[in-house]
Design a protein around this motif. Structure first.
Motif, mmCIF file in Angstrom:
data_model
loop_
_atom_site.group_PDB
_atom_site.id
_atom_site.type_symbol
_atom_site.label_atom_id
_atom_site.label_comp_id
_atom_site.label_asym_id
_atom_site.label_seq_id
_atom_site.Cartn_x
_atom_site.Cartn_y
_atom_site.Cartn_z
ATOM 1 N N ILE A 63 31.325 37.921 44.756
ATOM 2 C CA ILE A 63 31.038 36.486 44.783
ATOM 3 C C ILE A 63 29.801 36.222 45.638
ATOM 4 O O ILE A 63 28.919 35.438 45.263
ATOM 5 C CB ILE A 63 32.255 35.699 45.323
ATOM 6 C CG1 ILE A 63 33.427 35.773 44.341
ATOM 7 C CG2 ILE A 63 31.890 34.260 45.612
ATOM 8 C CD1 ILE A 63 33.259 34.987 43.073
ATOM 9 N N PHE A 113 26.828 37.164 43.745
ATOM 10 C CA PHE A 113 26.571 36.212 42.664
ATOM 11 C C PHE A 113 25.877 34.946 43.190
ATOM 12 O O PHE A 113 24.863 34.507 42.638
ATOM 13 C CB PHE A 113 27.892 35.843 41.980
ATOM 14 C CG PHE A 113 27.737 34.811 40.914
ATOM 15 C CD1 PHE A 113 27.126 35.118 39.705
ATOM 16 C CD2 PHE A 113 28.172 33.505 41.120
ATOM 17 C CE1 PHE A 113 26.968 34.156 38.728
ATOM 18 C CE2 PHE A 113 28.016 32.537 40.147
ATOM 19 C CZ PHE A 113 27.411 32.863 38.949
ATOM 20 N N LEU A 139 27.539 41.998 36.760
ATOM 21 C CA LEU A 139 28.034 40.752 36.175
ATOM 22 C C LEU A 139 29.308 40.992 35.363
ATOM 23 O O LEU A 139 30.279 40.234 35.467
ATOM 24 C CB LEU A 139 26.932 40.154 35.289
ATOM 25 C CG LEU A 139 26.990 38.671 34.964
ATOM 26 C CD1 LEU A 139 27.058 37.844 36.240
ATOM 27 C CD2 LEU A 139 25.766 38.264 34.151
ATOM 28 N N LEU A 143 32.104 41.502 37.749
ATOM 29 C CA LEU A 143 32.507 40.225 38.336
ATOM 30 C C LEU A 143 33.375 39.431 37.371
ATOM 31 O O LEU A 143 34.404 38.867 37.766
ATOM 32 C CB LEU A 143 31.261 39.408 38.713
ATOM 33 C CG LEU A 143 31.497 37.946 39.084
ATOM 34 C CD1 LEU A 143 32.216 37.835 40.415
ATOM 35 C CD2 LEU A 143 30.185 37.174 39.149
ATOM 36 N N ILE A 144 32.970 39.407 36.108
ATOM 37 C CA ILE A 144 33.717 38.632 35.122
ATOM 38 C C ILE A 144 35.125 39.219 34.930
ATOM 39 O O ILE A 144 36.116 38.486 34.939
ATOM 40 C CB ILE A 144 32.942 38.568 33.784
ATOM 41 C CG1 ILE A 144 31.711 37.669 33.958
ATOM 42 C CG2 ILE A 144 33.825 38.050 32.654
ATOM 43 C CD1 ILE A 144 30.709 37.736 32.835
ATOM 44 N N SER A 156 37.182 38.521 38.176
ATOM 45 C CA SER A 156 37.546 37.110 38.351
ATOM 46 C C SER A 156 38.661 36.718 37.412
ATOM 47 O O SER A 156 39.627 36.063 37.817
ATOM 48 C CB SER A 156 36.364 36.186 38.063
ATOM 49 O OG SER A 156 35.266 36.539 38.802
ATOM 50 N N PHE A 157 38.534 37.091 36.141
ATOM 51 C CA PHE A 157 39.545 36.650 35.187
ATOM 52 C C PHE A 157 40.863 37.391 35.386
ATOM 53 O O PHE A 157 41.933 36.830 35.139
ATOM 54 C CB PHE A 157 39.027 36.769 33.748
ATOM 55 C CG PHE A 157 38.139 35.617 33.375
ATOM 56 C CD1 PHE A 157 38.688 34.402 32.980
ATOM 57 C CD2 PHE A 157 36.763 35.710 33.469
ATOM 58 C CE1 PHE A 157 37.884 33.317 32.671
ATOM 59 C CE2 PHE A 157 35.941 34.630 33.164
ATOM 60 C CZ PHE A 157 36.503 33.428 32.758
ATOM 61 N N HIS A 207 41.964 38.377 38.367
ATOM 62 C CA HIS A 207 42.503 37.665 39.531
ATOM 63 C C HIS A 207 43.023 36.283 39.132
ATOM 64 O O HIS A 207 44.102 35.864 39.554
ATOM 65 C CB HIS A 207 41.392 37.555 40.580
ATOM 66 C CG HIS A 207 41.743 36.749 41.781
ATOM 67 N ND1 HIS A 207 42.361 37.285 42.884
ATOM 68 C CD2 HIS A 207 41.540 35.438 42.064
ATOM 69 C CE1 HIS A 207 42.529 36.342 43.787
ATOM 70 N NE2 HIS A 207 42.043 35.202 43.318
ATOM 71 N N ALA A 208 42.270 35.588 38.294
ATOM 72 C CA ALA A 208 42.667 34.246 37.869
ATOM 73 C C ALA A 208 43.950 34.310 37.042
ATOM 74 O O ALA A 208 44.849 33.488 37.204
ATOM 75 C CB ALA A 208 41.554 33.591 37.075
ATOM 76 N N VAL A 253 38.170 35.373 26.104
ATOM 77 C CA VAL A 253 36.999 34.898 26.859
ATOM 78 C C VAL A 253 36.261 36.066 27.506
ATOM 79 O O VAL A 253 35.031 36.170 27.428
ATOM 80 C CB VAL A 253 37.429 33.872 27.935
ATOM 81 C CG1 VAL A 253 36.289 33.577 28.895
ATOM 82 C CG2 VAL A 253 37.911 32.584 27.279
ATOM 83 N N ALA A 300 32.472 37.354 26.784
ATOM 84 C CA ALA A 300 31.472 37.380 27.852
ATOM 85 C C ALA A 300 30.840 38.765 27.972
ATOM 86 O O ALA A 300 29.615 38.892 28.087
ATOM 87 C CB ALA A 300 32.121 36.979 29.173
ATOM 88 N N VAL A 328 26.837 39.740 27.437
ATOM 89 C CA VAL A 328 25.991 40.454 28.418
ATOM 90 C C VAL A 328 25.410 41.713 27.779
ATOM 91 O O VAL A 328 24.207 41.991 27.900
ATOM 92 C CB VAL A 328 26.798 40.824 29.683
ATOM 93 C CG1 VAL A 328 25.957 41.674 30.623
ATOM 94 C CG2 VAL A 328 27.279 39.578 30.400
#
Ligand code: HEM
Lengths: 114, 132
Positions: free
Chosen positions: A25, A28, A56, A59-60, A63-64, A66-67, A99, A103, A107
């Motif tokens: 993060i 980023f 990237l 990170l994606i 994040s997802f 973790h989300a 998603v 993504a 990329v």
């Protein structure tokens, strides 16, 4: 807190992804702020460079993941009907996976298509 | 785990909001908001992959007043969730459970989140206005 089976793994993965997310993060935010020119060509140059593309994508995914773990806890806290809960969790997981795949594809398309 | 001396079932209508309970619910709220932020990032990347017309539209939105407001709120939520997430990790490691420590770390978390958000946007403003 009803995920007794596998709850330990869920809990642990939520913490591990949280710890690993911190440097990502920070990277980023610093990178995006430093991108002074943000037109189409410079955005693609940035996203498409090998190191940025790899970071990237990581990170994606992080994040997802973790989300998803976090959203699952929220759904389990508020949705008490078993069937509804299962349906929401499955749909949510599928949507998030879709998603993330889109993504990553985007990329890679930029990074490999240059 | 000790369970005495802690409020049970914090019914929001009955309990006076306290720093501790508000920060706890904010972690959840920012977590959900960050999912929207992450989707925004994905949207931007996909637009860059699709082509210049789509990308310019997204870029135009993101640099409009509404877009900048959204990005600013995104920064606030991100910094809050980042700092409070680290606070959570300290708790998980077993530190900071004394009530006074919980309040102290709460204020520290809020201060650092405000500081990081401010630094980020000061840099945005400096870089955007001097380079262009
Ligand atoms: C900057 C790095 C981050 C850290 C250190 C972090 C830390 C944490 C921690 C420790 C938790 C568990 C809290 C609990 O047990 O109640 C959590 C929950 C959560 N996080 Fe993050 N997080 C980060 C980034 C993100 C991002 C980028 C997203 C969204 C894409 C996100 C979405 C969530 C959600 C939805 C929850 C669930 C909230 C809840 O259960 O109440 N986090 N985070």
């Amino acid at each position: 807190m009803e995920y007794i089976k596998g709850g330990k793994h869920h809990w642990l993965m939520q913490r591990i992804t949280a710890i690993v997310l911190v440097p990502f993060i920070l990277w980023f935010v610093i990178s995006v702020v430093s991108l002074t020119k943000m037109d189409y060509a410079s955005a693609r140059d940035w996203i498409g460079s090998t190191s940025v593309a790899i970071t990237l994508i990581s990170l994606i995914i992080l994040s997802f993941y973790h989300a998803q773990l976090g959203l699952q806890v929220i759904v389990e806290d508020y949705v008490h009907t078993k069937s509804a809960r299962l349906a929401i969790l499955v749909l949510m997981k599928c949507a998030l996976i879709f998603v993330v795949i889109s993504a990553i594809f985007a990329v890679l398309k930029i990074a490999l298509g240059r | 785990m000790k369970t005495h001396n802690r409020p049970l079932s914090p019914h929001l209508q009955i309990y006076k909001p306290q720093l501790t309970s508000v920060m706890s619910i904010c972690h959840r709220a920012t977590g959900v908001a960050l999912v929207a932020g992450a989707l925004l990032l994905v949207w931007w990347v996909i637009a860059a992959a699709v082509g210049p017309e789509v990308f310019d539209k997204v870029q135009k939105f993101l640099t409009s007043w509404l877009g900048i407001l959204i990005l600013f709120i995104f920064t606030c939520t991100l910094m809050y969730h980042l700092c409070n997430g680290i606070r959570h990790l300290f708790w998980d490691a077993g530190y900071g459970f004394r009530l006074e420590d919980v309040y102290k770390s709460g204020w520290i978390t809020l201060s650092i989140a405000v500081l990081l958000t401010s630094i980020t946007w000061i840099f945005v403003i400096i870089l955007r206005t001097t380079v262009i």
